[in-house]
Design an enzyme around this catalytic site. Structure first.
Site, PDB file in Angstrom:
ATOM      1  N   GLY A   1       1.998   2.418  -3.128  1.00 53.83           N
ATOM      2  CA  GLY A   1       1.991   2.829  -4.525  1.00 53.83           C
ATOM      3  C   GLY A   1       2.471   1.761  -5.472  1.00 53.83           C
TER       4      GLY A   1
ATOM      5  N   GLY B   1      -5.613   7.106  -3.071  1.00 52.18           N
ATOM      6  CA  GLY B   1      -4.240   7.410  -3.465  1.00 52.18           C
ATOM      7  C   GLY B   1      -3.844   8.846  -3.204  1.00 52.18           C
TER       8      GLY B   1
ATOM      9  N   TYR C   1       6.527   8.236  -2.979  1.00 48.41           N
ATOM     10  CA  TYR C   1       5.190   8.273  -3.578  1.00 48.41           C
ATOM     11  C   TYR C   1       4.700   9.713  -3.736  1.00 48.41           C
ATOM     12  CZ  TYR C   1       0.124   7.433  -3.896  1.00 48.41           C
ATOM     13  OH  TYR C   1      -1.194   7.423  -4.288  1.00 48.41           O
TER      14      TYR C   1
ATOM     15  N   LYS D   1       0.800  -1.222   0.000  1.00 46.82           N
ATOM     16  CA  LYS D   1       0.000   0.000   0.000  1.00 46.82           C
ATOM     17  C   LYS D   1       0.836   1.277   0.000  1.00 46.82           C
ATOM     18  CE  LYS D   1      -3.516  -0.588  -0.501  1.00 46.82           C
ATOM     19  NZ  LYS D   1      -4.114  -0.953  -1.822  1.00 46.82           N
TER      20      LYS D   1
ATOM     21  N   HIS E   1       7.919  -7.501  -1.671  1.00 39.63           N
ATOM     22  CA  HIS E   1       7.753  -6.729  -0.438  1.00 39.63           C
ATOM     23  C   HIS E   1       8.827  -7.099   0.591  1.00 39.63           C
ATOM     24  CE1 HIS E   1       4.072  -4.935  -1.717  1.00 39.63           C
ATOM     25  NE2 HIS E   1       3.317  -6.006  -1.599  1.00 39.63           N
TER      26      HIS E   1
ATOM     27  N   TRP F   1       0.472   1.278  -8.888  1.00 42.29           N
ATOM     28  CA  TRP F   1       0.753   2.423  -9.771  1.00 42.29           C
ATOM     29  C   TRP F   1       2.138   2.301 -10.376  1.00 42.29           C
ATOM     30  CZ3 TRP F   1       2.204   7.934  -7.797  1.00 42.29           C
ATOM     31  CH2 TRP F   1       2.203   8.839  -8.874  1.00 42.29           C
TER      32      TRP F   1
END
Length: 328
Positions: free
Chosen positions: A68, A290, A222, A66, A131, A71
Site C-alpha cells: 500500500g 488493491g 492496509y 506492495k 523499505h 496509496w
C-alpha cells in the site's frame, strides 16, 4: 553500518560479494544485515545508512513492497500539504505520481548520488520513504524526534501483489507465468527470501518499536485503512502533526482526500497510465486491484498452508490482527 566505515566502491563490492545471494524473478538479492536487498539497491542502501542525517521534523513512510506504499504516499503528501494545494481538480496528483512527491531513500534519493545528495533546501517537514527494516535504519532516524508511519498488509495478499507486479517485467522479457514459477517464488517468500524480507521480521521490527514508543512509530494496517479510511486518516493526520479541524471535517475535506487518493482515482489519472517514475517501472505497473483477501483467487489451500510458519511466528510474538488469517 557506522558512518566511519569505508563506503568506497571497492569495499562495497567486496562486502556485497561476501554475502549470501538468491534470485528473485531473475534479479539478485543479497542477504545484508538480516534482510534481502536487491543488488542494484545495495550501494544506495549503504549510503543511506551511512550519510542520512534526520531532522526532528522529518516524516518517514516505511513499508514492505506492495503493501500500500503508493496509496499511503498520496494520502500522506495530501494531508501534510493540503493548505497549499489548489482545488481537487487541480491537485498535483494529476501531474505527478505519488512516488515523485515522496521519494524512497534507497530507490531514488541515494541511488544516483550515493554519497551525499543535497537535502538541505527541502523545506520542513521533509517527507521520505523506505523499505529498509527498522533495525537497519540510520541511527539518526532512531535517535531524532522524526516520526515513522508504517503500513503492513496481510502477507498472502502481499505475495500475490508482488507476484503480479514482477510478472509484468517477465512478460516483457518473454517469460510466461506458470504454476511451477509461482510455486518457486511462493516457497522463497515463505522462507523469507523476498525483497526486503523476511516479511514477518520486517513487520515485527516496526510493530515492536511502536509498542515501545507510539509517539515515534505509527503502525497502520492496509486492511484497516480500506475498511475505515476516514478514521485512519484522522489518526494519521494527528500523528504527523497536521490534525483536521472541525471546520475541515464539516466541509468534507477528509472525504475529498479519500476520493482523490483512492486507487480508482489514481489509476484513472493520465500521469499514471503512461511514463516512468523509476527507469525500469512503468507508472501503470504500480496500480492493480488493491483488494483485501484477493489472495484466495490465486492461491490454493495447500499453497496458503505454506504461510503457517510465518503466521505462527507473527502470532507468537504477540501481534494480533483481524486481517491476518492465523489459521490458513
Amino acid at each position: 553500518m557506522a558512518a566511519s566505515e569505508p563506503t568506497n566502491t571497492t569495499s562495497l563490492d567486496s562486502l556485497r560479494d561476501s554475502l549470501p545471494k538468491e534470485l528473485w524473478f531473475g534479479d539478485t538479492l543479497y542477504l545484508y544485515q538480516g534482510f534481502w536487498c536487491f543488488g542494484v539497491l545495495f550501494d544506495p542502501t549503504v549510503a543511506f545508512q551511512t550519510h542520512f542525517e534526520a531532522h526532528d521534523t522529518d516524516i518517514i513512510l516505511a513499508s514492505l513492497p506492495k503493501t500500500g506504499t503508493t496509496w499511503l504516499k498520496s494520502l500522506l503528501y495530501t494531508i501534510v500539504n493540503r493548505q497549499n494545494l489548489p482545488t481537487i481538480s487541480q491537485h498535483i496528483l494529476h501531474s505527478k505520481n505519488p512516488h515523485e512527491l515522496i521519494q524512497h531513500f534507497e530507490l531514488e534519493v541515494y541511488r544516483y548520488d550515493h554519497n551525499r545528495p543535497d537535502l538541505a533546501d527541502i523545506p520542513p517537514p521533509r517527507l521520505f520513504a523506505t523499505h529498509v527494516p527498522y533495525p537497519s535504519l540510520p541511527d539518526s532516524i532512531k535517535t531524532s524526534k522524526c516520526r515513522i508511519v508504517y503500513v503492513s498488509r496481510n502477507p498472502l495478499d502481499t505475495f500475490v501483489s508482488l507476484w503480479h507486479f514482477f510478472l509484468q517485467f517477465d512478460r516483457i522479457k518473454g517469460t510466461e507465468a506458470n504454476a511451477e514459477l509461482m510455486e518457486e517464488h511462493l516457497s522463497k517468500y515463505c522462507k523469507g527470501i523476498c525483497p526486503f524480507g523476511p516479511h514477518e521480521d520486517h513487520l515485527l521490527g516496526y510493530w515492536k518499536e511502536t509498542q515501545k514508543n507510539p509517539q515515534k512509530v505509527l503502525f497502520l494496517e492496509y486492511e484497516g485503512l480500506k475498511k475505515d479510511p476516514k478514521g485512519h486518516l484522522k489518526k494519521l493526520a494527528e500523528f504527523v502533526g497536521y490534525p483536521f479541524s472541525k471546520e475541515e471535517e464539516e466541509n468534507n475535506v477528509i472525504d475529498d482526500i479519500i476520493d482523490i487518493c483512492s486507487l480508482k482515482s489514481l489509476k484513472d489519472m493520465e500521469i499514471n497510465k503512461t511514463g516512468h517514475v523509476f527507469p525500469e517501472v512503468e507508472n501503470k505497473f504500480l496500480f492493480r486491484k488493491g483488494e483485501v483477501g484477493n489472495w484466495t483467487n490465486d492461491l490454493t489451500p495447500s499453497m496458503a498452508k505454506q504461510f503457517d510458519q510465518m503466521l505462527k511466528k507473527i502470532k507468537d510474538a504477540g501481534f494480533c490482527s483481524t486481517y491476518y488469517p492465523m489459521d490458513v
